[in-house]
Design a protein around this motif. Structure first.
Motif, short mmCIF file in Angstrom:
data_model
loop_
_atom_site.label_atom_id
_atom_site.label_comp_id
_atom_site.label_asym_id
_atom_site.label_seq_id
_atom_site.Cartn_x
_atom_site.Cartn_y
_atom_site.Cartn_z
N HIS A 109 -15.04 11.59 35.03
CA HIS A 109 -16.40 11.08 35.21
C HIS A 109 -17.21 11.94 36.16
O HIS A 109 -18.41 12.03 36.06
CB HIS A 109 -16.37 9.65 35.72
CG HIS A 109 -15.76 8.71 34.74
ND1 HIS A 109 -14.40 8.49 34.68
CD2 HIS A 109 -16.32 7.99 33.74
CE1 HIS A 109 -14.15 7.65 33.70
NE2 HIS A 109 -15.29 7.32 33.11
N LEU A 110 -16.50 12.57 37.07
CA LEU A 110 -17.20 13.40 38.05
C LEU A 110 -17.50 14.77 37.45
O LEU A 110 -18.59 15.31 37.62
CB LEU A 110 -16.31 13.53 39.29
CG LEU A 110 -16.96 14.12 40.52
CD1 LEU A 110 -18.22 13.37 40.88
CD2 LEU A 110 -15.96 14.07 41.69
N PHE A 111 -16.51 15.31 36.78
CA PHE A 111 -16.68 16.64 36.17
C PHE A 111 -16.42 16.56 34.68
O PHE A 111 -15.42 17.07 34.20
CB PHE A 111 -15.70 17.65 36.80
CG PHE A 111 -15.89 17.85 38.27
CD1 PHE A 111 -16.99 18.51 38.76
CD2 PHE A 111 -14.95 17.36 39.17
CE1 PHE A 111 -17.17 18.70 40.12
CE2 PHE A 111 -15.12 17.55 40.54
CZ PHE A 111 -16.23 18.21 41.01
N PRO A 112 -17.32 15.91 33.95
CA PRO A 112 -17.06 15.77 32.51
C PRO A 112 -16.98 17.11 31.81
O PRO A 112 -16.28 17.25 30.81
CB PRO A 112 -18.24 14.94 32.00
CG PRO A 112 -19.24 14.92 33.09
CD PRO A 112 -18.58 15.29 34.36
N SER A 113 -17.71 18.11 32.32
CA SER A 113 -17.50 19.43 31.72
C SER A 113 -17.21 20.40 32.86
O SER A 113 -17.97 20.46 33.83
CB SER A 113 -18.71 19.87 30.92
OG SER A 113 -19.86 19.79 31.72
N LEU A 130 -21.24 17.91 48.18
CA LEU A 130 -20.42 16.77 48.60
C LEU A 130 -20.60 16.49 50.08
O LEU A 130 -20.65 15.33 50.51
CB LEU A 130 -18.95 17.04 48.26
CG LEU A 130 -18.66 17.09 46.75
CD1 LEU A 130 -17.23 17.56 46.49
CD2 LEU A 130 -18.90 15.73 46.11
N PHE A 155 -21.52 -2.83 39.00
CA PHE A 155 -21.89 -1.62 39.71
C PHE A 155 -21.83 -0.41 38.79
O PHE A 155 -20.80 -0.11 38.21
CB PHE A 155 -20.92 -1.45 40.88
CG PHE A 155 -21.09 -0.15 41.60
CD1 PHE A 155 -22.28 0.15 42.23
CD2 PHE A 155 -20.06 0.76 41.66
CE1 PHE A 155 -22.43 1.34 42.90
CE2 PHE A 155 -20.20 1.95 42.33
CZ PHE A 155 -21.39 2.24 42.96
N PRO A 156 -22.95 0.27 38.63
CA PRO A 156 -22.94 1.40 37.71
C PRO A 156 -22.13 2.57 38.26
O PRO A 156 -22.03 2.73 39.49
CB PRO A 156 -24.41 1.76 37.57
CG PRO A 156 -25.11 1.11 38.70
CD PRO A 156 -24.23 0.08 39.30
N GLU A 157 -21.59 3.32 37.37
CA GLU A 157 -20.87 4.54 37.74
C GLU A 157 -19.70 4.26 38.67
O GLU A 157 -19.36 5.07 39.51
CB GLU A 157 -21.81 5.57 38.38
CG GLU A 157 -23.00 5.87 37.49
CD GLU A 157 -23.60 7.23 37.74
OE1 GLU A 157 -23.50 8.04 36.81
OE2 GLU A 157 -24.12 7.49 38.82
N ARG A 160 -17.04 6.87 38.45
CA ARG A 160 -17.39 8.14 39.10
C ARG A 160 -17.17 8.03 40.61
O ARG A 160 -16.65 8.95 41.24
CB ARG A 160 -18.84 8.44 38.79
CG ARG A 160 -19.34 9.78 39.23
CD ARG A 160 -20.66 10.05 38.54
NE ARG A 160 -21.30 11.27 38.99
CZ ARG A 160 -22.52 11.29 39.56
NH1 ARG A 160 -23.16 10.17 39.78
NH2 ARG A 160 -23.06 12.44 39.91
N ALA A 538 -28.66 12.79 42.44
CA ALA A 538 -27.54 12.78 41.51
C ALA A 538 -26.47 11.77 41.92
O ALA A 538 -25.69 11.31 41.09
CB ALA A 538 -26.94 14.17 41.40
N PHE A 539 -26.38 11.46 43.18
CA PHE A 539 -25.34 10.53 43.62
C PHE A 539 -25.90 9.24 44.20
O PHE A 539 -25.36 8.17 43.98
CB PHE A 539 -24.43 11.20 44.65
CG PHE A 539 -23.59 12.26 44.05
CD1 PHE A 539 -22.39 11.96 43.43
CD2 PHE A 539 -24.02 13.58 44.04
CE1 PHE A 539 -21.63 12.94 42.83
CE2 PHE A 539 -23.26 14.57 43.45
CZ PHE A 539 -22.06 14.26 42.84
#
Ligand code: SF4
Lengths: 942, 1066
Positions: A109-113, A130, A155-157, A160, A538-539
């Motif tokens: 979820h953090l690094f999907p690609s 970070l 809670f979304p994400e 992640r 983004a976070f």
């Protein structure tokens, strides 16, 4: 002991109100506040407070023993166990270590690609991001784990954040393995446990409408032991509108009407216009620095203020924020070194050589000339050999026998410098290298530039120290990465400058509460800037920040509404606040006025909206194009000799001839990567010259043999000049030359079979005065003189390597066009042939013929040997018309040209030229822009 | 208002709006209507293309609301306009206040900006390491150049990679002049990098199987041309040929014999081959007449076959070569892209097109950003802190396919909203699609409409607006004559283009039928004549004096520049360009500064030096024998940056020769540009000169001048008077040059090819089809261009063109206009002093005479108050430690010891600060502290202090004096002294006190922890301490009232354990 609120009335400027508050009952003698701790929002506020205290004391001829003045931030960062807390260097390196070690599949979820390149660069960028998230969280006393745990299912994400928490766990582990702790987490810890120094008997939080939550935790603790006072800059009647910590209450201040009169608004277009308006307003005062100050809510306006204030008010601008360390000279030099360590490109070597630190270092060493000569030799080498990198350049210098010469030694110096840096850890090598290249120089604390240099060097040394002490430094794969990290951290620091005493202060929004100038010009009062609005993180999007109790946009709005009102109110009597804002950003984004300016009573809103959203005043009409000077070419002695090819250039345009041939204006091409026309030609010529001198092969009738000779010779010459590792375009140019020569070999064999034998190649005109024209020596080189073994006839041959085939006659004469008359040209240049008017545009072949008349006779034939790109067209192209009349006309023209040159006639320029190297210089209009006095020459042309 | 929302669903709408019909008006009205229906403004998103238009959205909405909130009549009008007659003043005021309150959440902006925010919200998802930064155009150019330069070096390591690269390079540059390889490749990369990004898969580049899935005419098994040639030669030798034919044929034979695959066709080959291609289809049938040597030659069946083979072989080689070139180019672009991704994009510096590439990620499977796979939530909404129920897209015809793809997920949701509460609105004009070269894709307009209406959601209603609020009846009548006469268009232009045009065409109407307007179309010989006519016309009309706005529209930037020069020289009115300004190179001062920098860094640049010698700088340079000027420039650039140095030289030019207003203004732009270069911390002069040479600032012309601009720049603007003196040009369906990118109707790329010569393409069904499609598109775009040009005028439009030569067949604008407007004869007329021939006119030629300038509003900006405020005093800062600035040698600056020295010093001071009055037991006491606290790092400091305390003299200096005394340790002070604000810290002060507690004597002791060489005798003077201590002495004197001279000052050098007395200065 408890926490106590006090109110400092905004009828007095905050610094003096605060000073008086701290002084309390003081009535004389030294004002001793040594047992107090004063917490102020920024360092600049601290300075203003201490100054105000000194002023207060001086009113009774006394001095102050000041309180300890700290910012809320430093309440949390100073403490006993400093050694264990990770530095910025440590945190980046530790994150990088974690990031380079993880398995992305475990963080879908953090690094999907996954990133395109998983290298230190990537890791450092990600680490910085970070670390930023951790810092934001820590302001509210949180870490990633806290966010991930204990959320509701909605809670979304969530996934992640759980991965972030896992990453944080790995990071924490990495830290603690090496006995370090994260600075943000340490702050949280510190807030809960920190101790007040024994000597402190009282703590006061002053004029800080927005202290970080953690600081309040610490203050709360202090209040158990000593008295903690909160001094709010507001009327006591407003007490109900602040909380116990003096923070403006959101529901009150976000609704509050801010009293502003219409005449304080200045709608401007972009940052330069804003700056200009601010300066214009201040210029109305004789001593603006004593009355006024500028608030720069938008940092984009600051550079323009720094220009506009001196220009309009005659006072420098002073920004206590300082300058970014990354823009300092030392950072620049280190940047070049870093790039060189990554890839030792030759161009970068040239950049290093142009760094004053480095060339001064060379100059101090024996055997190096002053930089000007150093650069000349370097550049000559660069354009000639076009080396790719340091190694190529060293090889080339060696091959040329130059390794002991200047260029070779510079290269050697760079090589050894880079070697030194590579050999050992950066923290060991860099100080040595820096000492070495600075050897013999010294810095004068009295000079502003030197002070900046010293401060930057200090920062660099501190960072190196951090690097040395970092237990994570082992992750650095090479010196370049280390230097990259060091520079990245350096770029985050700022270098403070001294304040000139007549400066006008330019202050950021958050500093303004502590500014006491009666006349305050606020600039950059735009929505999104003030109050600062963060969207699209983004976070930590706004909704999450709110949920987590972090600083969010509404809280910022009420703080800024309070500040705005206070800034205006504190200047209501005996002062004034002007409000400048722009409708466009420096990059052309539309900007809106700040909502703070629209906090008006409902009925006034339509008017206010119309006033603030009005068009800025129209720009003044731009001045028409003009030149402040006429270009006056330098007078230079006419030529001492003339070469056959120069005639053509004079005939095409005498003025440009003056620039190119008399003044020898030739631009240095910094982007050169391949051979130009001339060099390509010379390379082919050189092969052919070698051929003509090689008596063994030059008589060959065998195309293959000739071809072999060409190919080998070309290869040797090419490699000798460009080394074993030439650039791709060079390589292709070389192949092109080979293809052309290959075809030429066939033609050559054919010509030989027709009886043409080479008598000499590259026949140089006899030097000195033995061959003169109109009184000056004539110079030239005939590519080849041939004689037919059957007929005994001579032939003069000139090689042409242009892309297209060249026809000898077309290079020398052109018929006059319909709209041209012979009056348009000097007499000598025009002649008639078979009833048609022609003019000369080149004299090369006739002059060859004239120079060789004794050896080859008057009627010798001339030809081009074309080696064009379309190899089918390769061949010998004779000039058919060999008549005496033509030759006479040519000589008459040559004499005319020489006479004109010697008389100094280089004006006017020709109207139409096919290519004008000087177009940009005179904006296409030399007639109007050049002062032709030195170009008119003596007498009239014949 | 929620009941309203429940009752009225908002329709989805597609609006096809003609020029001047009030698109923005419609859009902003819809916005207000949505609010009136209860929509939260932050849930309405309105996007357009230019930042300017985006800025105007909000201004216009707020303006409408403000007027309606203040005035009943305006409120009624607005209520009417939004179709909700019950909404009144109070509600509009409430909307206004709500809108203002929500300003930070409003999404009224550009598409680019919206996409950027998405990317910023998803850096890791998109493979970025950190939040991205937008590269502005100017920095982008210099970044590209940096990467480009490395492309050559890249293969420097040798080995196979290098050979392959050189091979690719060779292929890519085949047919290019060998001496401009690098420059040519640079242009190429500049032009095609984006094509590469759109088609990153090499499979599509120069792949014959993709181009000709059915097989290619050219790529037959490799026949040797010579074989066919010989056969033909034999056949022709027995044929009757004219001399000319024979000669041409022989030359042809000879040159084909010499020809090698890869070399260009020589002159003797070109024409016969071209002629053979022209009869290509006949050759297939076996009956053909070949023109050679200027005469037709009948060919037999076998000869046809042979000639066909020959041509096939030669063209085949050509085509094969082009395929190779395409693949070579691909490889080069791939190499370039790899470096670019690494050096620029990888660092998070993105251009807007990079952003689209990231978002649409052609050719790879990126996660969709819009939805969380787990729970289907819209992650974009979450991370962007927004949720958009209502979408409004303006200028939709300029949307590119890629942009649409990036949006479509979000809009799908809206259109397919089951409750139909959300809405989609898009407006634009397919007749103004002039940005196809920027990938604007006007076909989307209809496709989307069809797509959604077929998909079964809430339908999208179509509305057309063809009433012009801008132009008067004569202008509109002219527009209808030109663009509504499809027969004339069909006669001139490709059917596909005309077809497309007529689909989007509606007859226009003028809203203001009674407007007194005028159109004239005249012919004039020569460019000078046309420019002169423009001048005379403007002198006659005097638009600015009558308060009329005026624009001259041209097709190309170069023409704009020429015309401005002309009008500025001859006219007596202000003229301004809506053009790009280049502060680095378009003015003498900029040129001088660049020459100065260049010469300083490259002293062998004689061009730069002589350039400087022609300017007032010559005196500065002439006096500089030792090369100090250049050196100084170079040094100060490194020290202070280009902006600061530029500024100081501009100031110097002011004093040397003086600058004029124009150059002064350009100088300001120069410095601003330099500052943006400096921001990256780079100091390379070569890079700076390159940067500045290309640096452009968009300058928008003020309205109080005659504005000259290109048609492209005029889009969206209206003017009272419009002049069109630059209508000449080539055919409208001219083929584009460069790489061909063939796309299927669904925009998928089918193939990429560097095309062979036109003659070959015409005989190839695939390439001919592609060319025809492209030609139709190009032609359509040119229709749009003329349409934009002809719809700008409010009151008058003047078309001025070269008389068409009867022989001319060129199908350009002029031809079209005269076919559509001309009535066969011309009437002589006068514009000022210029005689012209009128081809066509409508309306009233004297339209302007009644126009009067409105009384000028006084726009005096409020001036600064002359009222005086109380001055506050700001003191100069005095720092005792800086009282006598020191000179610091580099050796100590970069000594690794320096930081340790600092720490060490702080420790020693700390320990001493704890020592009160000394006694014989002091050392032991301190030793016991040490045993409790010492660590490795502090060990040395403790030892130092202890050693001092064991020295009797030092111990004595720390002892309490006989008389009563006060001891200060580590005491900071602030004081105003002689007009300076002095800050400092006393290490140790002993005050001897008199009977009533007043100070009668004082002593200052200052600890110095330097670790100098112990063998060198101390020299406090040289170390700069005297200045510092002198300030301390004066401060203490001020504080105690003692005469400074009587205060004793001592330094304690802790390392050497030495006490030094500093006598007071006289
Ligand atoms: S006054 Fe002008 S805008 Fe108004 S109706 Fe008449 S022509 Fe139209």
């Amino acid at each position: 002991m408890g926490i106590e609120r006090h109110f400092l009335s905004p009828t007095t400027p905050l610094p003096s109100a605060a000073a008086r508050f701290l002084a309390g009952e003081w009535s004389g003698g030294h004002l001793d506040l040594g047992r107090e701790l004063a917490v102020v929002p920024t360092r600049q506020a601290g300075r203003r407070l201490r100054e105000a205290l000194a002023v207060l004391a001086s009113s009774r001829n006394a001095a102050v023993f000041p309180p300890r003045v700290v910012t809320p931030e430093s309440l949390l960062t100073q403490g006993a166990e400093e050694g264990r807390i990770a530095t910025a260097m440590d945190t980046r390196l530790a994150w990088a270590e974690v990031l380079l070690g993880i398995d992305f599949e475990r963080f879908p979820h953090l690094f999907p690609s996954p990133p395109a390149r998983r290298d230190f660069n990537w890791a450092l960028g990600t680490a910085t991001e970070l670390a930023r998230v951790k810092r934001l969280l820590a302001e509210g006393g949180l870490c990633m784990r806290d966010v991930a745990g204990g959320r509701q299912s909605g809670f979304p994400e969530g996934a992640r954040w759980r991965e972030l928490a896992e990453l944080e766990r790995l990071y924490r582990e990495t830290m603690s393995r090496k006995g370090r702790s994260d600075p943000e987490e340490a702050k949280i810890e510190r807030a809960r446990r920190s101790e007040l120094p024994d000597a402190v008997e009282r703590v006061t939080l002053l004029g800080a409408p927005d202290p970080p939550p953690l600081a309040m935790v610490a203050l709360e603790r202090f209040s158990e032991r000593v008295q903690v006072r909160v001094a709010v800059y507001a009327e006591s009647g407003d007490a109900g509108n602040f909380d116990a910590w003096g923070r403006p209450l959101t529901h009150v201040w976000s609704e509050r009407v801010i009293e502003l009169t219409g005449d304080v608004f200045h709608v401007r277009s972009d940052p330069p216009d804003q700056a200009d308006r601010a300066a214009e307003l201040l210029a109305g005062f004789e001593r603006a620095e004593r009355v006024g100050a500028v608030g720069a809510a938008d940092a984009a306006v600051i550079p323009f203020l720094e220009r506009a204030l001196p220009a309009r008010c005659g006072r420098p601008a002073y920004n206590p924020d300082g300058r970014p360390a990354g823009a300092e000279e030392l950072a620049g030099t280190l940047g070049v070194l870093r790039d060189l360590m990554r890839a030792p490109e030759f161009d970068l070597c040239g950049e290093l050589l142009r760094c004053p630190v480095f060339f001064r270092h060379l100059e101090r060493r024996s055997g190096f000339p002053p930089v000007e000569r150093l650069l000349r030799e370097w550049d000559a080498f660069a354009v000639e050999c076009l080396p790719g990198d340091l190694q190529d350049a060293l090889t080339l210098a060696r091959e040329r026998g130059d390794e002991r010469m200047v260029v070779g030694r510079v290269l050697e110096a760079i090589r050894s410098l880079l070697g030194e840096l590579r050999d050992a850890p950066l923290y060991d090598t860099l100080p040595v290298v820096l000492r070495e290249i600075h050897q013999g120089s010294a810095f004068d604390e009295g000079r502003e530039a030197d002070r900046r240099y010293l401060a930057t060097a200090g920062e660099v040394m501190l960072l190196l120290e951090d690097l040395r002490d970092s237990p994570f430094a082992g992750r650095l794969t090479g010196g370049a990465d280390g230097l990259h990290l060091l520079l990245a951290l350096l770029a985050e620091r700022r270098i403070e400058e001294d304040r000139p005493s007549d400066a006008i202060d330019v202050l950021g929004w958050l500093e303004l509460l502590w500014e006491d100038a009666p006349y305050l010009v606020l600039t950059g009062m735009n929505e999104g800037v003030v109050p600062e609005t963060l969207t699209g993180d983004a976070f930590l999007p706004e909704s999450l920040r709110r949920e987590l109790g972090l600083k969010h946009n509404t809280a910022r709005f009420s703080r800024d509404a309070y500040m705005m009102e206070t800034l205006v109110r504190s200047r209501r009597d005996g002062g004034r606040t002007e409000v400048v804002f722009g409708r466009w950003s420096d990059v052309g984004e539309p900007m809106r006025p700040s909502r703070l300016l629209l906090r008006t009573r409902d009925n006034d809103l339509p008017d206010r909206v119309e006033r603030l959203f009005a068009e800025p005043p129209p720009p003044v009409i731009k001045p028409a194009w003009s030149s402040p000077w006429r270009f006056t070419p330098r007078a230079e002695e006419p030529l001492a000799g003339i070469s056959v090819t120069q005639f053509g250039r004079y005939l095409r345009c005498p003025f440009r001839f003056y620039l190119s041939d008399v003044l020898r204006m030739d631009a240095f091409d910094t982007a050169k990567a391949e051979m130009d026309d001339g060099e390509f030609g010379s390379l082919c010529h050189a092969v052919l010259e070698a051929f003509a001198n090689e008596t063994e092969v030059r008589d060959s009738r065998d195309a293959d043999e000739i071809r072999r000779f060409f190919s080998e010779t070309l290869d040797t010459l090419f490699r000798r000049r460009y080394g074993p590792n030439p650039s791709a375009p060079l390589e292709i140019q070389m192949e092109a030359a080979a293809a052309r020569l290959e075809r030429l070999a066939e033609i050559q064999a054919g010509e030989r079979r027709l009886g043409w034998r080479i008598e000499s190649g590259e026949w140089r005109f006899p030097g000195g005065d033995s061959l003169t024209l109109g009184g000056i020596p004539l110079r030239g080189v005939v590519d080849r003189i041939e004689r037919n073994e059957d007929s005994g006839a001579y032939r003069i041959v000139d090689y042409k390597t242009s892309d297209r085939n060249r026809i000898p006659e077309e290079d020398h004469i052109v018929p006059l066009k319909r709209d041209e008359s012979s009056e348009d040209f000097p007499d000598y240049a025009v002649f008639e042939r078979e009833g048609k008017a022609y003019r000369w545009i080149g004299l090369q072949l006739p002059l060859y013929r004239w120079a060789l008349r004794d050896r080859c006779g008057e009627d010798v034939a001339c030809a081009y040997f074309n080696l064009p790109r379309a190899v089918t067209e390769t061949g010998v192209y004779p000039w058919e018309d060999q008549s005496r009349e033509l030759q006479m006309a040519a000589l008459r023209c040559a004499a005319g040209v020489v006479e004109s040159i010697r008389a100094g006639r280089f004006w006017p320029p020709s109207e139409k030229v096919s290519y004008d190297a000087f177009e940009g210089l005179f904006f296409g209009d030399p007639w109007d822009l050049v002062d032709p006095r030195v170009l008119r020459g003596k007498g009239e042309p014949k | 208002m929620n009941d309203r929302q429940a009752n009225e669903t908002v329709p989805n709408e597609m609006i096809l709006a003609s020029a001047g019909s009030g698109k923005t008006y419609r859009l902003t009205s819809r916005y207000i209507r949505l609010m009136a229906l209860g929509a939260d403004p932050e849930r309405i998103i309105a996007l357009t293309f230019t930042r300017k238009a985006a800025g105007e959205f909000l201004d216009e909405i707020l303006g409408k609301l403000a007027r309606a909130a203040r005035d009943e009549n305006a409120a009624a009008d607005l209520a009417e306009a939004i179709g909700m007659p019950n909404v009144g003043r109070d509600e509009f005021l409430a909307f206004l206040s709500r809108l203002v309150e929500r300003m930070p959440q409003l999404e009224l902006g550009t598409l680019d900006g919206f996409f950027f925010r998405i990317v910023r919200g998803f850096p890791f998802e998109l493979g970025l390491s950190a939040p991205p930064e937008i590269l502005d155009e100017n920095s982008m150019r210099s970044e590209k150049r940096r990467v480009f330069r490395r492309v050559f070096r890249q293969a420097g390591q040798g080995g196979r990679a290098r050979r392959e690269f050189v091979e690719a390079f060779k292929q890519a540059t085949w047919g290019v002049q060998e001496k401009r390889l690098a420059a040519r490749l640079d242009e190429f990369i500049e032009r095609y990098h984006e094509v590469f990004l759109a088609v990153p898969d090499g499979e599509f580049w120069g792949n014959p199987r993709r181009i000709w899935p059915e097989g290619s005419v050219w790529l037959v098994d490799d026949t040797d041309p010579r074989e066919s040639l010989e056969t033909l030669d034999r056949a022709f030798s027995c044929k009757e040929l004219t001399d000319a034919q024979r000669r041409t044929w022989e030359r042809f034979v000879c040159e084909v014999g010499d020809w090698r695959p890869g070399s260009p066709w020589s002159d003797g080959m070109k024409r016969p081959l071209g002629n053979a291609l022209r009869i290509w289809s006949d050759l297939e049938t076996g009956r053909a007449k070949w023109t050679i040597g200027g005469k037709k030659l009948e060919l037999s069946g076998d000869e046809c076959l042979r000639l066909k083979r020959l041509v096939q072989a030669l063209c085949g080689a050509e085509v094969e070569k082009k395929l190779q070139v395409t693949r070579g180019l691909y490889e080069i672009l791939r190499g370039y892209e790899a470096l670019y991704a690494d050096l620029v994009r990888g660092g998070g510096r993105l251009t807007f097109s990079d952003i689209l590439v990231l978002l649409s990620a052609p050719g790879s499977e990126r996660p969709r950003l819009t939805q969380d796979a787990a729970d289907g939530r819209l992650m974009v909404n979450y991370r962007l802190d927004g949720r958009y129920d209502h979408w409004l897209l303006d200028e939709f015809q300029d949307t590119s396919y890629v942009q649409w793809r990036a949006l479509s997920d979000l809009i799908d949701e809206v259109v397919q909203d089951p409750e139909g509460r959300r809405s989609f609105f898009y407006v634009g004009d397919v007749k103004q699609a002039i940005f196809a070269w920027r990938e604007g894709d006007a076909r989307l307009f209809r496709e989307i409409h069809r797509h959604y209406n077929a998909s079964g959601g809430k339908p999208i209603q179509e509305r057309r607006m063809s009433e012009s609020w801008r132009s008067g009846p004569a202008v509109i009548d002219t527009v209808n004559r030109v663009f509504g006469n499809h027969q004339v268009m069909r006669d001139l232009f490709p059917a596909g283009a005309v077809e497309r045009w007529s689909e989007g065409w509606d007859r226009h109407r003028a809203r203001h039928q009674d407007r007194n307007d005028y159109v004239a179309f005249c012919e004039l010989e020569g460019e000078d004549g046309r420019y002169r006519a423009v001048l005379e016309l403007l002198r006659e009309i005097r638009p600015l004096e009558r308060g009329l706005s005026c624009a001259i529209l041209v097709q190309r930037n170069r023409k704009a520049a020429e015309l401005i020069q002309f009008l500025r020289r001859h006219g007596d009115f202000p003229v301004a360009a809506e053009a790009d300004m280049r502060p680095g190179i378009d003015n003498p001062l900029g040129g001088l500064l660049l020459a100065l920098f260049k010469w300083a860094a490259y002293p062998s640049d004689r061009f730069a030096r002589e350039h400087l010698m022609m300017t007032p700088l010559r005196d500065v340079l002439a006096g500089d024998r030792s090369g100090d000027v250049g050196r100084d420039v170079l040094e100060s650039v490194h020290r202070d940056g280009f902006a600061a140095v530029s500024e100081s030289w501009i100031a110097r030019m002011e004093t040397l020769g003086g600058l004029d207003a124009f150059n002064r203004e350009r100088g300001a732009f120069f410095v601003a540009a330099a500052r943006s270069f400096d921001r990256h911390g780079r100091r390379s002069v070569a890079e700076f000169v390159e940067f500045m040479s290309e640096y452009t600032v968009r300058e928008s012309a003020p309205e109080n001048a005659v504005r000259v601009m290109t048609v492209h720049k005029s889009k969206g603007l209206g003017f009272d008077v419009v002049l069109l003196p630059d209508l000449e040009g080539t055919r409208l369906d001219g083929a584009s040059r460069g790489l061909k990118v063939d796309r299927a109707p669904d925009r998928r790329v089918r193939w990429v090819l560097d095309p062979p010569a036109r003659e070959i393409r015409e005989c190839d069904p695939v390439l001919a089809r592609h060319d025809a499609e492209v030609a139709a598109d190009v032609c359509y775009e040119r229709f749009c261009q003329l349409y934009v040009a002809l719809t700008r005028a409010k009151r008058a439009m003047y078309l001025i063109a070269e008389p068409r030569k009867p022989s001319s067949k060129s199908k350009n604008f002029v031809r079209w206009l005269s076919d559509a407007l001309g009535e066969g004869n011309t009437t002589p007329d006068h514009w000022g002093e210029a005689a012209v021939n009128l081809v066509y006119s409508r309306g009233n030629a004297d339209w302007y005479r009644a126009c009067q300038a409105p009384p000028a509003e006084s726009v005096t900006a409020p001036q600064p108050e002359s009222r005086r405020f109380a001055e506050r005093v700001r003191f100069r800062r005095g720092m005792p430690s800086r009282a006598r600035p020191r000179t610091i040698p580099a050796a100590s600056l970069f000594s690794p010891e320096s930081r340790r020295g600092l720490d060490f010093g702080t420790r020693v001071h700390e320990i001493f600060a704890r020592v009160g009055w000394s006694s014989p037991g002091t050392a032991d006491e301190v030793a016991s502290w040490r045993d409790a606290e010492s660590t490795n790092e502090t060990e040395e400091a403790w030892e130092d202090v202890l050693a001092c305390l064991r020295d009797p003299a030092i111990l004595d200096a720390l002892a309490k004096p006989q008389e009563p005394a006060e001891l200060w340790r580590e005491r900071s002070f602030e004081v105003i002294l002689d007009g300076e604000w002095v800050t400092g810290t006393f290490d140790r002060v002993v005050l001897r006190l008199g009977r009533s507690g007043e100070a009668v004597g004082a002593e200052i002791l200052d600890y110095k922890t330097d670790r100098g060489d112990p063998d060198i005798p101390l020299d406090p003077e040289a170390s700069g301490y005297t200045g510092q201590l002198d300030v301390y002495r004066r401060v203490l004197a001020y504080m105690t009232g003692l005469p400074a001279r009587e205060i004793r000052c001592r330094l304690l050098f802790t390392q050497r354990r030495e006490l030094v007395d500093l006598p007071a200065e006289r």
